[in-house]
Design an enzyme around this catalytic site. Structure first.
Site, mmCIF file in Angstrom:
data_model
loop_
_atom_site.group_PDB
_atom_site.id
_atom_site.type_symbol
_atom_site.label_atom_id
_atom_site.label_comp_id
_atom_site.label_asym_id
_atom_site.label_seq_id
_atom_site.Cartn_x
_atom_site.Cartn_y
_atom_site.Cartn_z
ATOM 1 N N ASP A 57 26.966 12.420 -12.704
ATOM 2 C CA ASP A 57 26.054 13.346 -13.533
ATOM 3 C C ASP A 57 24.652 12.866 -12.983
ATOM 4 O O ASP A 57 24.052 11.836 -12.769
ATOM 5 C CB ASP A 57 25.551 12.647 -14.540
ATOM 6 C CG ASP A 57 24.658 12.626 -15.786
ATOM 7 O OD1 ASP A 57 24.106 13.788 -15.572
ATOM 8 O OD2 ASP A 57 24.531 12.337 -16.824
ATOM 9 N N GLU A 117 29.147 17.297 -18.710
ATOM 10 C CA GLU A 117 28.101 18.166 -19.116
ATOM 11 C C GLU A 117 26.949 19.832 -18.714
ATOM 12 O O GLU A 117 27.154 19.609 -17.113
ATOM 13 C CB GLU A 117 26.348 16.681 -18.179
ATOM 14 C CG GLU A 117 25.986 17.519 -19.278
ATOM 15 C CD GLU A 117 24.777 16.367 -18.739
ATOM 16 O OE1 GLU A 117 24.825 15.564 -18.323
ATOM 17 O OE2 GLU A 117 23.649 16.166 -19.693
ATOM 18 N N TYR A 128 35.592 7.894 -22.626
ATOM 19 C CA TYR A 128 35.002 6.336 -21.831
ATOM 20 C C TYR A 128 36.390 5.605 -22.539
ATOM 21 O O TYR A 128 36.386 4.655 -23.775
ATOM 22 C CB TYR A 128 33.968 5.524 -21.799
ATOM 23 C CG TYR A 128 33.009 7.128 -21.585
ATOM 24 C CD1 TYR A 128 32.138 6.880 -21.011
ATOM 25 C CD2 TYR A 128 32.530 7.357 -22.368
ATOM 26 C CE1 TYR A 128 31.596 8.318 -20.088
ATOM 27 C CE2 TYR A 128 31.306 8.387 -22.662
ATOM 28 C CZ TYR A 128 30.910 9.213 -21.443
ATOM 29 O OH TYR A 128 30.772 9.730 -21.519
ATOM 30 N N HIS A 130 15.411 14.205 -20.555
ATOM 31 C CA HIS A 130 15.335 14.409 -22.324
ATOM 32 C C HIS A 130 14.094 14.891 -23.073
ATOM 33 O O HIS A 130 13.009 13.981 -23.489
ATOM 34 C CB HIS A 130 15.761 12.888 -22.587
ATOM 35 C CG HIS A 130 17.251 11.894 -22.444
ATOM 36 N ND1 HIS A 130 17.202 11.060 -22.022
ATOM 37 C CD2 HIS A 130 18.306 13.002 -21.986
ATOM 38 C CE1 HIS A 130 18.427 10.418 -21.679
ATOM 39 N NE2 HIS A 130 18.833 11.839 -21.718
ATOM 40 N N ASP A 181 1.002 -1.294 -0.026
ATOM 41 C CA ASP A 181 -0.319 -0.236 0.507
ATOM 42 C C ASP A 181 1.057 1.542 -0.134
ATOM 43 O O ASP A 181 0.051 2.211 0.418
ATOM 44 C CB ASP A 181 -1.256 -0.223 1.023
ATOM 45 C CG ASP A 181 -0.026 -0.051 2.872
ATOM 46 O OD1 ASP A 181 0.946 -0.455 2.509
ATOM 47 O OD2 ASP A 181 -1.037 -0.028 3.365
ATOM 48 N N HIS A 241 28.076 7.891 -27.497
ATOM 49 C CA HIS A 241 26.537 8.979 -27.513
ATOM 50 C C HIS A 241 27.120 10.520 -28.037
ATOM 51 O O HIS A 241 28.164 10.474 -28.503
ATOM 52 C CB HIS A 241 26.023 9.094 -25.884
ATOM 53 C CG HIS A 241 27.788 9.957 -25.397
ATOM 54 N ND1 HIS A 241 27.797 10.549 -25.253
ATOM 55 C CD2 HIS A 241 28.384 9.537 -23.786
ATOM 56 C CE1 HIS A 241 28.841 11.508 -24.763
ATOM 57 N NE2 HIS A 241 29.105 10.741 -23.789
ATOM 58 N N HIS A 251 21.230 16.777 -26.402
ATOM 59 C CA HIS A 251 20.161 17.181 -25.930
ATOM 60 C C HIS A 251 19.149 17.798 -25.453
ATOM 61 O O HIS A 251 19.613 19.118 -24.605
ATOM 62 C CB HIS A 251 19.313 15.162 -25.137
ATOM 63 C CG HIS A 251 19.854 15.424 -24.130
ATOM 64 N ND1 HIS A 251 19.329 16.201 -22.622
ATOM 65 C CD2 HIS A 251 20.656 14.568 -23.445
ATOM 66 C CE1 HIS A 251 19.494 15.824 -21.619
ATOM 67 N NE2 HIS A 251 20.370 15.482 -21.890
ATOM 68 N N HIS A 295 25.266 3.875 -17.644
ATOM 69 C CA HIS A 295 23.928 4.348 -17.455
ATOM 70 C C HIS A 295 24.885 4.086 -16.118
ATOM 71 O O HIS A 295 23.043 3.237 -15.397
ATOM 72 C CB HIS A 295 22.796 4.668 -17.669
ATOM 73 C CG HIS A 295 22.468 5.523 -18.952
ATOM 74 N ND1 HIS A 295 21.837 4.713 -19.830
ATOM 75 C CD2 HIS A 295 22.884 6.113 -19.242
ATOM 76 C CE1 HIS A 295 21.587 6.345 -20.880
ATOM 77 N NE2 HIS A 295 22.030 6.504 -20.690
ATOM 78 N N ARG A 300 32.790 12.765 -19.038
ATOM 79 C CA ARG A 300 31.645 12.989 -18.980
ATOM 80 C C ARG A 300 32.028 15.011 -18.946
ATOM 81 O O ARG A 300 32.078 14.765 -17.831
ATOM 82 C CB ARG A 300 31.115 12.399 -19.408
ATOM 83 C CG ARG A 300 29.437 13.168 -19.806
ATOM 84 C CD ARG A 300 28.157 12.301 -20.063
ATOM 85 N NE ARG A 300 27.706 11.777 -18.918
ATOM 86 C CZ ARG A 300 27.609 10.773 -18.869
ATOM 87 N NH1 ARG A 300 28.490 10.116 -19.400
ATOM 88 N NH2 ARG A 300 27.670 10.364 -17.799
ATOM 89 N N GLU A 306 27.890 17.592 -23.766
ATOM 90 C CA GLU A 306 27.839 16.822 -22.603
ATOM 91 C C GLU A 306 28.791 15.743 -23.307
ATOM 92 O O GLU A 306 28.272 14.914 -23.333
ATOM 93 C CB GLU A 306 26.910 16.124 -22.188
ATOM 94 C CG GLU A 306 25.649 15.963 -23.506
ATOM 95 C CD GLU A 306 24.686 14.624 -21.933
ATOM 96 O OE1 GLU A 306 25.234 14.254 -21.068
ATOM 97 O OE2 GLU A 306 23.648 14.993 -22.302
ATOM 98 N N ASP A 319 20.653 18.714 -16.112
ATOM 99 C CA ASP A 319 21.166 17.647 -15.628
ATOM 100 C C ASP A 319 23.086 17.980 -16.275
ATOM 101 O O ASP A 319 22.928 19.091 -16.660
ATOM 102 C CB ASP A 319 20.634 17.176 -17.256
ATOM 103 C CG ASP A 319 21.281 16.106 -17.701
ATOM 104 O OD1 ASP A 319 22.009 15.831 -16.882
ATOM 105 O OD2 ASP A 319 20.895 16.204 -19.275
HETATM 106 N N1 GLY Z 1 22.029 11.905 -17.172
HETATM 107 C C1 GLY Z 1 21.472 11.871 -18.374
HETATM 108 C C2 GLY Z 1 21.448 12.875 -19.597
HETATM 109 O O1 GLY Z 1 22.966 12.698 -19.480
HETATM 110 O O2 GLY Z 1 21.762 12.422 -21.191
HETATM 111 MN MN MN Z 2 22.124 14.967 -20.317
HETATM 112 MN MN MN Z 3 23.178 14.002 -17.143
#
Ligand code: GLY
Ligand code: MN
Ligand code: MN
Length: 437
Positions: free
Chosen positions: A257, A405, A385, A358, A36, A347, A351, A240, A403, A381, A268
């Site tokens: 991140d 960002e 890697y 996103h 619940d 990547h 975005h 991720h 990374r 970003e 982000d």
């Molecule tokens: N935190 C998700 C991204 O950087 O796209």
């Molecule tokens: Mn991002």
């Molecule tokens: Mn991010």
């Protein structure tokens, strides 16, 4: 956010829906976590964007030029017992008084009332294919109307994705939205600073995550915009990674991140820094390369520039640097053409950012990358890697993930880095980490 902002959005939507047509959208539902206990409620972004109404069990209908009122909100009736146990909810009166609905009905009456509203409307705009229950319900209502067509009423003929209007609206941020994005960004930047200051070898990743959550919650951002990635050493090579349970080692980098959500608007941010507070020579070389790529990718952002320019610049700089450092061999152009760099940079550059991390909005129009315009907000970003088992590179590079960002607003004459408060040069990071709390 003020009620007038939501009203302006609804008016914009009504204009695009057009007279003789109708739009509808359901709120998010409560979701069970276990037995619940529910997950914390998060309103559907589109629903909130149009209504500002933050309850489950609600449904909004938009009927341009309807004489009795264009905006109808179905919601839970006020229940004093519920108010006692669970707290405030608007009820039908509140829906009209505080949320500017022209008409409000109990959510239980939706199935009885909606067919009548759909009658003689040509087009129905709704979140198509997102909620199978709503898809089915709408088909049933239309079926019902068809069955009764001999009475002279017409069933709608066109079902259209509401996204086709809303995504484009949401892509361009208003002054009020920018204010919230800026606040989310500022507080999240402080959270990264707190994490850097408190980081020490021997701590666990979840303890650094706790520093982030502390800073966000303490400043009033009670929810992260997405699960925080706190990745020490080679964990940073899992894009991720959210386990966040390894012990931090003195010689490793830590990639964080993480960003908070401010009244439904996300930040982000990614920062990567040495656990020890001092970059090693090898870490410095790779870090500076990613930073150079990021700064160059940000520098070109202004209205009129195609979306992919920043990405292409980052690929150029990273590939060039990887060759210079000996991680890739060959001609830069060939390595880009054959996408050899993707082993280390797999990547894209970023975005759209907004209510969803996103965020919605097309990246291409007629199969061509769209051009940036003032009011758009995006992330930049780039990353590198080097997997721990990557045998094509010297051992000293292996197991490093970096990374960087930031969140960028496109302004009339250039851009603004909303997340600029979070340090990112080697000198800034090392100076900050020398001062322990
Ligand atoms: N935190 C998700 C991204 O950087 O796209
Ligand atoms: Mn991002
Ligand atoms: Mn991010």
């Amino acid at each position: 956010m003020r009620a007038t902002e939501f009203k302006r959005r609804r008016q914009q939507l009504m204009q695009q829906i057009g007279s003789g047509n109708l739009g509808l959208i359901a709120s998010a539902s409560d979701r069970t976590r276990n037995r619940d206990v529910d997950y914390p409620f998060r309103q559907d972004s589109d629903f909130y964007y149009l209504t500002g109404f933050n309850e489950s069990g609600a449904f909004a209908v938009f009927i341009p030029e309807r004489e009795q009122g264009e905006y109808i909100l179905f919601c839970r009736e006020f229940d004093p017992k519920k108010a006692l146990w669970e707290g405030a909810h608007a009820g039908l009166e509140g829906a009209i008084q505080h949320y500017a609905a022209d008409d409000a009905f109990p959510i239980e009456d939706l199935a009885d009332i909606l067919p009548g509203l759909l009658e003689n409307k040509a087009k129905v705009f709704y979140p198509m294919g997102r909620d199978s229950e709503l898809d089915q319900q709408l088909s049933k209502w239309i079926y019902y109307l068809r069955q009764h067509s001999r009475d002279g009423s017409q069933a709608p003929t066109d079902l259209i994705a509401l996204d086709s209007i809303l995504n484009e609206m949401r892509l361009f941020k208003s002054a009020a939205e920018i204010k919230l994005l800026r606040q989310a960004a500022k507080i999240s930047a402080q959270a990264h600073i707190r994490a850097m200051r408190n980081c020490q070898a021997g701590m666990y990743e979840y303890q650094i995550e706790a520093e982030i959550v502390h800073a966000l919650s303490y400043a009033g951002l009670r929810s992260v915009a997405y699960p925080s990635i706190v990745a020490g050493g080679k964990n940073a090579c899992v894009l991720h990674y959210v386990e966040n349970k390894s012990k931090l080692r003195q010689k490793d980098l830590l990639l964080i991140d993480a960003g908070g959500e401010c009244e439904h608007y996300a930040a982000d941010i990614t920062r990567t820094f040495p656990v020890s507070g001092k970059f090693t020579r090898v870490q410095k070389q790779l870090y500076q390369l990613v930073l150079d790529a990021q700064l160059a990718a940000i520098a070109v952002i202004k209205p009129g520039v195609p979306w992919n320019l920043s990405h292409d610049i980052s690929v150029q700089i990273l590939t060039h640097g990887l060759v210079a450092l000996g991680l890739l061999t060959g001609k830069v152009e060939t390595l880009i053409e054959t996408e050899a760099y993707k082993v280390f940079y797999m990547h894209r550059i970023g975005h759209w950012l907004g209510m969803d991390v996103h965020d919605v909005g097309a990246y291409k129009i007629d199969d061509k990358w769209r051009h940036l315009e003032a009011g758009m907000v995006l992330t930049i970003e780039p990353g590198l890697y080097i997997q721990a088992d990557c045998e094509s590179v010297a051992p000293k590079w292996r197991g490093i993930g970096i990374r960087i960002e930031d969140d960028i607003l496109v302004t009339v004459d250039g851009h603004e880095v909303l997340t600029a408060d979070a340090p990112k040069t080697i000198a800034e990071i090392e100076a900050l980490m020398q001062v322990k709390p």
